[in-house]
Design an enzyme around this catalytic site. Sequence first.
Site, PDB file in Angstrom:
ATOM      1  N   SER A   7       0.686  -1.450  -0.080  1.00 30.46           N
ATOM      2  CA  SER A   7       0.161   0.354   0.057  1.00 30.46           C
ATOM      3  C   SER A   7       0.813   1.116   0.424  1.00 30.46           C
ATOM      4  O   SER A   7       2.133   1.372   0.869  1.00 30.46           O
ATOM      5  CB  SER A   7      -0.720   0.000   1.812  1.00 30.46           C
ATOM      6  OG  SER A   7      -1.679   1.269   1.473  1.00 30.46           O
ATOM      7  N   HIS A  31      -1.203  -1.359  -4.074  1.00 32.02           N
ATOM      8  CA  HIS A  31      -2.432  -0.805  -3.658  1.00 32.02           C
ATOM      9  C   HIS A  31      -2.923   0.519  -3.009  1.00 32.02           C
ATOM     10  O   HIS A  31      -1.827   1.100  -2.814  1.00 32.02           O
ATOM     11  CB  HIS A  31      -2.839  -2.076  -2.555  1.00 32.02           C
ATOM     12  CG  HIS A  31      -3.589  -1.699  -1.897  1.00 32.02           C
ATOM     13  ND1 HIS A  31      -5.103  -2.544  -2.137  1.00 32.02           N
ATOM     14  CD2 HIS A  31      -4.510  -0.744  -0.627  1.00 32.02           C
ATOM     15  CE1 HIS A  31      -5.437  -2.113  -1.252  1.00 32.02           C
ATOM     16  NE2 HIS A  31      -5.564  -0.999  -0.230  1.00 32.02           N
ATOM     17  N   ASP A  33      -5.323   3.283  -2.131  1.00 33.53           N
ATOM     18  CA  ASP A  33      -5.993   3.814  -1.272  1.00 33.53           C
ATOM     19  C   ASP A  33      -6.285   4.596  -1.409  1.00 33.53           C
ATOM     20  O   ASP A  33      -5.797   6.030  -1.604  1.00 33.53           O
ATOM     21  CB  ASP A  33      -5.434   3.140   0.389  1.00 33.53           C
ATOM     22  CG  ASP A  33      -5.142   2.668   1.090  1.00 33.53           C
ATOM     23  OD1 ASP A  33      -3.770   2.121   1.081  1.00 33.53           O
ATOM     24  OD2 ASP A  33      -6.301   1.283   1.087  1.00 33.53           O
ATOM     25  N   MET A  35      -8.328   8.121  -1.190  1.00 30.19           N
ATOM     26  CA  MET A  35      -9.614   8.866   0.283  1.00 30.19           C
ATOM     27  C   MET A  35     -10.539   9.951  -0.578  1.00 30.19           C
ATOM     28  O   MET A  35      -9.552  10.664  -0.932  1.00 30.19           O
ATOM     29  CB  MET A  35      -9.108   8.615   1.075  1.00 30.19           C
ATOM     30  CG  MET A  35      -8.200   7.332   2.148  1.00 30.19           C
ATOM     31  SD  MET A  35      -7.506   7.651   3.030  1.00 30.19           S
ATOM     32  CE  MET A  35      -6.383   5.821   3.624  1.00 30.19           C
ATOM     33  N   HIS A  64      -8.302   0.740  -3.788  1.00 39.92           N
ATOM     34  CA  HIS A  64      -9.066   0.202  -3.275  1.00 39.92           C
ATOM     35  C   HIS A  64      -9.912   2.028  -3.032  1.00 39.92           C
ATOM     36  O   HIS A  64      -9.595   2.853  -1.835  1.00 39.92           O
ATOM     37  CB  HIS A  64      -8.289   0.150  -2.052  1.00 39.92           C
ATOM     38  CG  HIS A  64      -8.986  -0.262  -0.242  1.00 39.92           C
ATOM     39  ND1 HIS A  64      -8.930  -0.194   1.032  1.00 39.92           N
ATOM     40  CD2 HIS A  64     -10.576  -0.188  -0.129  1.00 39.92           C
ATOM     41  CE1 HIS A  64      -9.646  -0.294   1.743  1.00 39.92           C
ATOM     42  NE2 HIS A  64     -10.793  -0.572   1.218  1.00 39.92           N
ATOM     43  N   MET A  66     -12.423   4.023  -1.323  1.00 38.53           N
ATOM     44  CA  MET A  66     -13.165   3.977  -0.220  1.00 38.53           C
ATOM     45  C   MET A  66     -13.283   6.122  -0.348  1.00 38.53           C
ATOM     46  O   MET A  66     -12.717   7.034   0.543  1.00 38.53           O
ATOM     47  CB  MET A  66     -11.777   5.179   1.009  1.00 38.53           C
ATOM     48  CG  MET A  66     -11.332   3.369   1.663  1.00 38.53           C
ATOM     49  SD  MET A  66     -10.340   3.497   2.660  1.00 38.53           S
ATOM     50  CE  MET A  66      -8.487   3.086   1.177  1.00 38.53           C
ATOM     51  N   MET A 135     -11.870  -5.378   6.004  1.00 38.64           N
ATOM     52  CA  MET A 135     -10.862  -4.195   6.681  1.00 38.64           C
ATOM     53  C   MET A 135     -10.225  -4.758   8.193  1.00 38.64           C
ATOM     54  O   MET A 135     -11.373  -5.102   8.609  1.00 38.64           O
ATOM     55  CB  MET A 135     -11.661  -3.098   7.279  1.00 38.64           C
ATOM     56  CG  MET A 135     -11.804  -2.062   5.444  1.00 38.64           C
ATOM     57  SD  MET A 135     -10.297  -1.231   4.461  1.00 38.64           S
ATOM     58  CE  MET A 135      -9.743  -0.622   5.805  1.00 38.64           C
ATOM     59  N   ASP A 173      -7.240  -6.042   4.607  1.00 42.54           N
ATOM     60  CA  ASP A 173      -6.198  -4.346   4.583  1.00 42.54           C
ATOM     61  C   ASP A 173      -5.670  -3.948   6.021  1.00 42.54           C
ATOM     62  O   ASP A 173      -7.352  -3.526   6.702  1.00 42.54           O
ATOM     63  CB  ASP A 173      -7.139  -4.035   3.810  1.00 42.54           C
ATOM     64  CG  ASP A 173      -5.757  -2.750   3.261  1.00 42.54           C
ATOM     65  OD1 ASP A 173      -6.704  -1.797   2.506  1.00 42.54           O
ATOM     66  OD2 ASP A 173      -5.243  -1.404   4.065  1.00 42.54           O
ATOM     67  N   GLY A 174      -5.211  -3.474   6.581  1.00 39.89           N
ATOM     68  CA  GLY A 174      -5.043  -2.936   7.684  1.00 39.89           C
ATOM     69  C   GLY A 174      -3.935  -3.545   8.869  1.00 39.89           C
ATOM     70  O   GLY A 174      -4.472  -4.290   9.202  1.00 39.89           O
ATOM     71  N   GLY A 195       1.159  -1.470   4.535  1.00 43.12           N
ATOM     72  CA  GLY A 195       1.464  -0.676   4.288  1.00 43.12           C
ATOM     73  C   GLY A 195       2.834   0.024   5.130  1.00 43.12           C
ATOM     74  O   GLY A 195       3.833  -0.045   4.797  1.00 43.12           O
TER      75      GLY A 195
HETATM   76  C1  DX5 Z   1      -6.410   2.036   5.804  1.00 49.24           C
HETATM   77  C2  DX5 Z   1      -5.665   1.418   4.742  1.00 49.24           C
HETATM   78  C3  DX5 Z   1      -4.662   1.217   4.787  1.00 49.24           C
HETATM   79  C4  DX5 Z   1      -3.074   0.911   4.403  1.00 49.24           C
HETATM   80  C5  DX5 Z   1      -2.804  -0.302   4.598  1.00 49.24           C
HETATM   81  O1  DX5 Z   1      -7.963   2.840   5.098  1.00 49.24           O
HETATM   82  O2  DX5 Z   1      -6.428   1.198   3.858  1.00 49.24           O
HETATM   83  O3  DX5 Z   1      -4.526  -0.294   6.080  1.00 49.24           O
HETATM   84  O4  DX5 Z   1      -4.273   0.201   2.631  1.00 49.24           O
HETATM   85  O5  DX5 Z   1      -1.855   0.639   5.835  1.00 49.24           O
HETATM   86  P1  DX5 Z   1      -1.380   0.244   7.638  1.00 49.24           P
HETATM   87  O6  DX5 Z   1      -0.741  -1.132   6.769  1.00 49.24           O
HETATM   88  O7  DX5 Z   1      -0.632   0.554   7.204  1.00 49.24           O
HETATM   89  O8  DX5 Z   1      -1.837  -0.831   8.088  1.00 49.24           O
HETATM   90 ZN    ZN Z   2      -6.519  -0.425   1.355  1.00 47.63          ZN
END
Ligand code: DX5
Ligand code: ZN
Length: 221
Positions: A7, A31, A33, A35, A64, A66, A135, A173-174, A195
Site C-alpha cells: 500500500s 495497492h 488507497d 480517499m 481501494h 474509500m 478491513m 487490509d490494515g 503499508g
Molecule cells: C486504511 C488503509 C490502510 C493501508 C494499510 O484505510 O487501507 O489499511 O492500506 O495500512 P497499514 O499497513 O499501514 O496498516
Molecule cells: Zn487499502
Amino acid sequence: MVKIAASILAADFSDLYEAVRKVEKAADSLHFDIMDGHFVPNITFGPDIVRSLRDKVDLPFEAHLMVDNPQEWIVPFARAACDLITVHVETSHHLDRLITLIKKEGVRAGVALNPSTSLGQLEHVLSRVDLVLPMTVNPGFGAQEFLSWVLPKIRTLREIAREKGLSLEIEVDGGINQATAKEVAASGATVLVAGTAVFNANDPKEAIFELKRSCGSLFSR
Ligand code: DX5
Ligand code: ZN
C-alpha cells in the site's frame, strides 16, 4: 502462497517512484488507497497519480475506493490501468450495479467491508466478485492497530467460499505486520495489504519477504 499488496499510503510521496521501485521485485501488486475526505476522514490521490506510475512499474495495480459515489470513479481508475477495483459495500445502495460497471471495464471486481460490517451484505453478490477485502482497521489512515476481533469474519468468509466452491481471493487490509500476518493467513486470507510494515522498514523489499516467510509462503529468497 500468500501474496503481498504494497500500500503506497505509507510511501514517501515526495519521491514516490523511488519508493515503489524498492518493492517492485518483491510485492505481488501495488495497492492505491483512494480517499475522498467524505467516506473516510482523509484525502489521498486520484487516477492521475496511478497513471503516472503505470508505465514505470511492472506490477498489477489495485484501487481501494474509500469514496462516496464510487460509481463516478470506477471508469477513471480502470482507464488509469488498475487491474482490480475494490468498492466498499457501505458506499452504495446498488452494489450489484457497481460490480457490473467494474466488470464491464474488463478489470477484476472486489468488495470491501469495514470492520463492523457483517458478511450478510455480500450474500447475493459473492459469486460475482473476484475478491473480498475485510478491513482490519477503520479505514482512513495507515499505521493503525490491527483489530483482531475481525479474524472470525475472515474465517467464516473462507468457509462460505469453500462451501460454495468459490475461488475467492480474500485480501485483508490494515495493521498487517510480522505479528499479525501469520494469523490472518491461517484464517484464510490469500492477499495481505501492507503499508507501514513495508515502507517504514529499512529494507522494504526484505520486509515483504519477511511477511511472506512469516506466513510460511516463502522458504528462501
Ligand atoms: C486504511 C488503509 C490502510 C493501508 C494499510 O484505510 O487501507 O489499511 O492500506 O495500512 P497499514 O499497513 O499501514 O496498516
Ligand atoms: Zn487499502
